[in-house]
Design an enzyme around this catalytic site. Structure first.
Site, PDB file in Angstrom:
ATOM      1  N   SER A 154       0.851  -1.197   0.000  1.00 28.25           N
ATOM      2  CA  SER A 154       0.000   0.000   0.000  1.00 28.25           C
ATOM      3  C   SER A 154       0.880   1.239   0.000  1.00 28.25           C
ATOM      4  CB  SER A 154      -0.868   0.008   1.266  1.00 28.25           C
ATOM      5  OG  SER A 154      -1.397   1.295   1.497  1.00 28.25           O
ATOM      6  N   TYR A 212      -0.557  -0.836  10.456  1.00 30.40           N
ATOM      7  CA  TYR A 212      -0.818  -1.148   9.038  1.00 30.40           C
ATOM      8  C   TYR A 212       0.298  -0.615   8.140  1.00 30.40           C
ATOM      9  CZ  TYR A 212      -3.452  -1.210   4.592  1.00 30.40           C
ATOM     10  OH  TYR A 212      -3.860  -1.422   3.299  1.00 30.40           O
TER      11      TYR A 212
HETATM   12  N1  LIG Z   1      -8.849  -0.703  -0.180  1.00 28.99           N
HETATM   13  C1  LIG Z   1      -7.790   0.105  -0.199  1.00 28.99           C
HETATM   14  O1  LIG Z   1      -7.923   1.353  -0.232  1.00 28.99           O
HETATM   15  C2  LIG Z   1      -6.414  -0.469  -0.195  1.00 28.99           C
HETATM   16  C3  LIG Z   1      -5.345   0.408  -0.423  1.00 28.99           C
HETATM   17  C4  LIG Z   1      -4.049  -0.092  -0.431  1.00 28.99           C
HETATM   18  C5  LIG Z   1      -3.835  -1.425  -0.214  1.00 28.99           C
HETATM   19  N2  LIG Z   1      -4.873  -2.268   0.028  1.00 28.99           N
HETATM   20  C6  LIG Z   1      -4.577  -3.668   0.259  1.00 28.99           C
HETATM   21  O2  LIG Z   1      -5.263  -4.449  -0.687  1.00 28.99           O
HETATM   22  C7  LIG Z   1      -5.498  -5.749  -0.143  1.00 28.99           C
HETATM   23  C8  LIG Z   1      -6.968  -6.111  -0.332  1.00 28.99           C
HETATM   24  O3  LIG Z   1      -7.711  -5.192   0.434  1.00 28.99           O
HETATM   25  P1  LIG Z   1      -9.233  -4.813   0.112  1.00 28.99           P
HETATM   26  O4  LIG Z   1      -9.319  -3.342   0.150  1.00 28.99           O
HETATM   27  O5  LIG Z   1      -9.728  -5.566  -1.047  1.00 28.99           O
HETATM   28  O6  LIG Z   1      -9.904  -5.323   1.469  1.00 28.99           O
HETATM   29  P2  LIG Z   1     -11.100  -6.349   1.777  1.00 28.99           P
HETATM   30  O7  LIG Z   1     -12.213  -6.166   0.835  1.00 28.99           O
HETATM   31  O8  LIG Z   1     -11.340  -6.201   3.242  1.00 28.99           O
HETATM   32  O9  LIG Z   1     -10.445  -7.776   1.461  1.00 28.99           O
HETATM   33  C9  LIG Z   1      -9.512  -8.369   2.294  1.00 28.99           C
HETATM   34  C10 LIG Z   1      -9.424  -9.816   1.912  1.00 28.99           C
HETATM   35  O10 LIG Z   1      -8.427 -10.439   2.739  1.00 28.99           O
HETATM   36  C11 LIG Z   1      -9.008 -11.601   3.308  1.00 28.99           C
HETATM   37  N3  LIG Z   1      -8.387 -11.895   4.602  1.00 28.99           N
HETATM   38  C12 LIG Z   1      -8.320 -11.090   5.684  1.00 28.99           C
HETATM   39  N4  LIG Z   1      -7.718 -11.735   6.696  1.00 28.99           N
HETATM   40  C13 LIG Z   1      -7.385 -12.973   6.220  1.00 28.99           C
HETATM   41  C14 LIG Z   1      -6.768 -14.107   6.784  1.00 28.99           C
HETATM   42  N5  LIG Z   1      -6.330 -14.111   8.053  1.00 28.99           N
HETATM   43  N6  LIG Z   1      -6.597 -15.200   6.013  1.00 28.99           N
HETATM   44  C15 LIG Z   1      -7.060 -15.221   4.733  1.00 28.99           C
HETATM   45  N7  LIG Z   1      -7.639 -14.179   4.146  1.00 28.99           N
HETATM   46  C16 LIG Z   1      -7.822 -13.073   4.888  1.00 28.99           C
HETATM   47  C17 LIG Z   1     -10.487 -11.299   3.433  1.00 28.99           C
HETATM   48  O11 LIG Z   1     -11.259 -12.490   3.449  1.00 28.99           O
HETATM   49  P3  LIG Z   1     -11.834 -13.229   4.754  1.00 28.99           P
HETATM   50  O12 LIG Z   1     -12.232 -12.173   5.723  1.00 28.99           O
HETATM   51  O13 LIG Z   1     -12.950 -14.032   4.192  1.00 28.99           O
HETATM   52  O14 LIG Z   1     -10.712 -14.083   5.246  1.00 28.99           O
HETATM   53  C18 LIG Z   1     -10.727 -10.580   2.120  1.00 28.99           C
HETATM   54  O15 LIG Z   1     -10.895 -11.499   1.080  1.00 28.99           O
HETATM   55  C19 LIG Z   1      -5.062  -5.681   1.317  1.00 28.99           C
HETATM   56  O16 LIG Z   1      -3.768  -6.215   1.451  1.00 28.99           O
HETATM   57  C20 LIG Z   1      -5.043  -4.182   1.602  1.00 28.99           C
HETATM   58  O17 LIG Z   1      -4.155  -3.856   2.645  1.00 28.99           O
HETATM   59  C21 LIG Z   1      -6.168  -1.819   0.035  1.00 28.99           C
END
Ligand SMILES: NC(=O)c1ccc[n+]([C@@H]2O[C@H](COP(=O)([O-])OP(=O)(O)OC[C@H]3O[C@@H](n4cnc5c(N)ncnc54)[C@H](OP(=O)(O)O)[C@@H]3O)[C@@H](O)[C@H]2O)c1
Length: 272
Positions: free
Chosen positions: A146, A159
């Site tokens: 990120s 984070y």
């Molecule tokens: N959204 C943003 O603005 C943003 C910006 C920069 C980076 N990111 C990064 O992008 C990635 C995806 O984020 P997102 O925004 O799509 O968030 P999200 O919709 O909350 O998705 C997170 C995913 O990770 C899974 N997860 C969480 N804990 C887990 C565990 N212990 N074991 C296996 N799976 C797990 C969740 O599934 P379950 O809960 O079903 O396990 C879900 O599928 C993350 O690494 C986040 O830090 C996001």
């Protein structure tokens, strides 16, 4: 020899954190590209419904539920994917979680849980995956970090530090993986509209739709550059801010977020 770049005909794409958000949208885009996609997250029902949604696309989506924080389980998933579906040629380590970390309410649990998922969750997957890619003489891995790893922001001590560690880890590994014909990339998104950000109560500049983010990710995976970041109008500004002198950055972040004007709640009086 050109460094390996994954193609659907070579084998399986594996995406962690694919039950919601960016991972889910990327899994569908990869299936549209013709990849057979193995997907991992803890919530099995959501992976099953994702797999159903992909019916009719050129590639299948196959659920492999599990917790990325569980080292043994992740090694077992790599084994299960390769035994039942085929060799993993593209691994996207995307699972991650945000726990708000405020200076006036510090607790170690936030840090531990963040590192277990965001950092060890990647390590637990990359170790067995790279071992197999090394044996085959090629592979392609991408780590979703990120822009919050570029420098410190208010409330992101756990984070942001986990994402900074992933950037450093990817950069360090690149020296050896290049020689093993394994391409490594780090993906640094700005704000994307997903369940992770929907609870944010502050304005998110250049907030991007999840489908657009997945498309940018796929484009980045195909082009193969070391860092993939988007949306550029936000992330390139942050890159500029990163190289500014720290006093200027502290001043700017306090002003832009209004953080400097927020009162810190009074602490409890120490007991005698
Ligand atoms: N959204 C943003 O603005 C943003 C910006 C920069 C980076 N990111 C990064 O992008 C990635 C995806 O984020 P997102 O925004 O799509 O968030 P999200 O919709 O909350 O998705 C997170 C995913 O990770 C899974 N997860 C969480 N804990 C887990 C565990 N212990 N074991 C296996 N799976 C797990 C969740 O599934 P379950 O809960 O079903 O396990 C879900 O599928 C993350 O690494 C986040 O830090 C996001």
């Amino acid at each position: 020899m050109a460094l390996y770049r994954a193609k659907p005909k070579d084998g399986i794409a594996w995406v962690t954190g694919a039950s919601t958000g960016i991972g889910r949208a990327l899994a569908l885009d990869l299936a549209r590209e013709g990849y057979q996609v193995a997907v991992t997250a803890r919530t099995e029902e959501k992976l099953v419904s994702l797999s159903e949604e992909a019916e009719g696309l050129p590639g299948r989506i196959i659920p492999f539920p599990g917790d990325v924080a569980d080292e043994k389980a992740m090694a077992g998933i790599v084994d299960a994917i390769e035994t039942s579906a085929g060799p993993i040629v593209l691994a996207v380590f995307n699972a991650g979680k945000y726990f708000q970390t405020r200076g006036e309410r510090l607790n170690a649990e936030n840090f531990v849980r963040t590192y277990e998922i965001n950092l060890f969750g990647v390590i637990n997957g990359i170790v067995p995956t790279v071992e197999r890619m090394r044996e085959r003489g090629h592979g392609h891995v991408a780590i979703v970090a990120s822009v919050s790893g570029y420098f410190g922001w208010p409330s992101t001590a756990a984070y942001g530090a986990s994402k900074a560690a992933l950037n450093n880890m990817a950069e360090s590994l690149k020296y050896d993986l290049d020689k093993m014909n394994i391409r490594i990339q780090v993906i640094n998104p700005g704000f994307i509209d997903t369940p992770l950000t929907e609870k944010n109560a502050f304005p998110m500049p250049a907030l991007m739709k999840v489908d657009d983010a997945a498309r940018r990710m796929l484009k980045g995976l195909k082009s193969g550059g070391f860092e993939v970041t988007f949306p550029h109008r936000f992330t390139w500004f942050l890159k500029l801010l990163r190289v500014c002198p720290q006093p200027l950055r502290f001043w700017f972040v306090n002003k832009a977020t209004g953080w400097g004007r927020r009162p810190v709640p009074a602490g409890r009086k120490p007991r005698n």
